[in-house]
Design a protein around this motif. Sequence first.
Motif, mmCIF file in Angstrom:
data_model
loop_
_atom_site.group_PDB
_atom_site.id
_atom_site.type_symbol
_atom_site.label_atom_id
_atom_site.label_comp_id
_atom_site.label_asym_id
_atom_site.label_seq_id
_atom_site.Cartn_x
_atom_site.Cartn_y
_atom_site.Cartn_z
ATOM 1 N N ILE A 151 19.706 -0.215 8.754
ATOM 2 C CA ILE A 151 20.672 -0.914 7.911
ATOM 3 C C ILE A 151 19.871 -1.858 7.044
ATOM 4 N N ALA A 152 19.963 -1.682 5.737
ATOM 5 C CA ALA A 152 19.151 -2.489 4.811
ATOM 6 C C ALA A 152 17.665 -2.400 5.181
ATOM 7 N N ASN A 153 17.222 -1.193 5.496
ATOM 8 C CA ASN A 153 15.817 -0.907 5.827
ATOM 9 C C ASN A 153 15.341 -1.608 7.091
ATOM 10 N N ASN A 154 16.263 -1.957 7.978
ATOM 11 C CA ASN A 154 15.884 -2.646 9.206
ATOM 12 C C ASN A 154 16.646 -2.052 10.388
ATOM 13 N N ARG A 155 15.938 -1.840 11.508
ATOM 14 C CA ARG A 155 16.576 -1.296 12.709
ATOM 15 C C ARG A 155 16.675 -2.319 13.827
ATOM 16 N N HIS A 156 16.018 -3.469 13.686
ATOM 17 C CA HIS A 156 15.975 -4.463 14.756
ATOM 18 C C HIS A 156 16.724 -5.722 14.317
ATOM 19 N N TRP A 157 17.719 -6.098 15.117
ATOM 20 C CA TRP A 157 18.557 -7.237 14.760
ATOM 21 C C TRP A 157 18.747 -8.151 15.966
ATOM 22 N N GLN A 158 18.892 -9.432 15.676
ATOM 23 C CA GLN A 158 19.132 -10.412 16.729
ATOM 24 C C GLN A 158 20.021 -11.515 16.185
ATOM 25 N N GLY A 159 21.026 -11.906 16.968
ATOM 26 C CA GLY A 159 21.931 -12.955 16.530
ATOM 27 C C GLY A 159 23.058 -13.143 17.523
ATOM 28 N N ARG A 160 24.125 -13.779 17.059
ATOM 29 C CA ARG A 160 25.273 -14.029 17.937
ATOM 30 C C ARG A 160 26.362 -13.008 17.658
ATOM 31 N N LEU A 161 26.837 -12.383 18.721
ATOM 32 C CA LEU A 161 27.900 -11.398 18.607
ATOM 33 C C LEU A 161 29.222 -12.126 18.349
ATOM 34 N N GLU A 167 35.326 0.193 16.361
ATOM 35 C CA GLU A 167 34.267 1.031 15.825
ATOM 36 C C GLU A 167 32.970 0.289 15.522
ATOM 37 N N SER A 168 32.993 -1.050 15.495
ATOM 38 C CA SER A 168 31.781 -1.766 15.086
ATOM 39 C C SER A 168 31.727 -3.160 15.694
ATOM 40 N N ILE A 169 30.559 -3.773 15.545
ATOM 41 C CA ILE A 169 30.379 -5.172 15.942
ATOM 42 C C ILE A 169 29.851 -5.954 14.740
ATOM 43 N N THR A 170 30.053 -7.266 14.774
ATOM 44 C CA THR A 170 29.521 -8.143 13.742
ATOM 45 C C THR A 170 28.586 -9.147 14.403
ATOM 46 N N VAL A 171 27.411 -9.318 13.811
ATOM 47 C CA VAL A 171 26.397 -10.202 14.368
ATOM 48 C C VAL A 171 26.065 -11.299 13.354
ATOM 49 N N ASP A 172 26.119 -12.548 13.804
ATOM 50 C CA ASP A 172 25.751 -13.705 12.982
ATOM 51 C C ASP A 172 24.246 -13.916 13.097
ATOM 52 N N LEU A 173 23.545 -13.665 12.018
ATOM 53 C CA LEU A 173 22.082 -13.733 12.037
ATOM 54 C C LEU A 173 21.558 -15.148 11.951
ATOM 55 N N THR A 174 22.396 -16.095 11.569
ATOM 56 C CA THR A 174 21.938 -17.479 11.419
ATOM 57 C C THR A 174 21.746 -18.164 12.770
ATOM 58 N N ALA A 175 22.204 -17.517 13.837
ATOM 59 C CA ALA A 175 22.139 -18.134 15.162
ATOM 60 C C ALA A 175 20.745 -18.098 15.768
ATOM 61 N N THR A 176 19.871 -17.224 15.256
ATOM 62 C CA THR A 176 18.523 -17.107 15.817
ATOM 63 C C THR A 176 17.507 -16.917 14.694
ATOM 64 N N ARG A 177 16.262 -17.118 15.041
ATOM 65 C CA ARG A 177 15.178 -16.886 14.083
ATOM 66 C C ARG A 177 15.011 -15.377 13.890
ATOM 67 N N THR A 189 25.157 -12.220 7.979
ATOM 68 C CA THR A 189 25.838 -11.447 9.014
ATOM 69 C C THR A 189 25.617 -9.963 8.748
ATOM 70 N N VAL A 190 25.713 -9.182 9.802
ATOM 71 C CA VAL A 190 25.567 -7.739 9.650
ATOM 72 C C VAL A 190 26.612 -7.043 10.516
ATOM 73 N N GLU A 191 27.233 -6.024 9.948
ATOM 74 C CA GLU A 191 28.197 -5.211 10.696
ATOM 75 C C GLU A 191 27.518 -3.906 11.074
ATOM 76 N N ILE A 192 27.606 -3.573 12.357
ATOM 77 C CA ILE A 192 26.899 -2.403 12.875
ATOM 78 C C ILE A 192 27.879 -1.504 13.610
ATOM 79 N N ALA A 193 27.909 -0.239 13.247
ATOM 80 C CA ALA A 193 28.781 0.716 13.916
ATOM 81 C C ALA A 193 28.324 0.899 15.359
ATOM 82 N N LEU A 194 29.271 0.955 16.274
ATOM 83 C CA LEU A 194 28.913 1.136 17.686
ATOM 84 C C LEU A 194 28.120 2.415 17.900
ATOM 85 N N GLY A 195 28.466 3.447 17.161
ATOM 86 C CA GLY A 195 27.768 4.718 17.307
ATOM 87 C C GLY A 195 26.345 4.696 16.785
#
Length: 206
Positions: A151-161, A167-177, A189-195
Amino acid sequence: MAVKLDEIRKAADRVAASLGLDVVDVEFTGTAKSRILCIYLEKNAEGRAAQAAIAAAAVADPEAGADAEVVVPERLAKGELNPDQLSWLTHEDCAEFSRDFGTLLDVEDLIPDGEYTLEASSPGLDRKLTRREDFERFQGCLLKLQTQEPIANNRHWQGRLTQCSAESITVDLTATRQNSKSRKTGVSTVEIALGNIEKAQLVPEF
């Protein structure tokens, strides 16, 4: 003969349910001469709720908790830990499950061709998230994950769910470095399909 993890998981679910437990994950590792079957367990929803209520009462009235011999994790007592992140599993739970499940494995010959070691334990605070129900349950917690497709050329994400839909989750990227690739996306924030989630796990907050 290959080990059929699906059948082992179903058998573990049956034994765990009879003991008021849920199976979180099943792993089979090692070599032919040193194989380890790991079953990660937790109290079922009713059991977790009951233990959390007892712990809350012990925090409110330490003397009553002492009388009941309740052990309350320090971080939980300080309000720094979501009680649902705890498995509330005891050594007695693990021993009882191991005895009953080990017998079933041998009777049904679910692990043929040699010796193996059975280990039953808690999934820990960095537990894996594998089902939609897991993501629903741990909304508000930190997690890290890897996607199958970028997603946006990135496969590794970390943040607050922050949200979980069907069908998907939303992750707040501002919560972590973030790593350099995440920062370059320029999104908060990034929305990621569960699949599209290859693997995910909680990140303990200390």
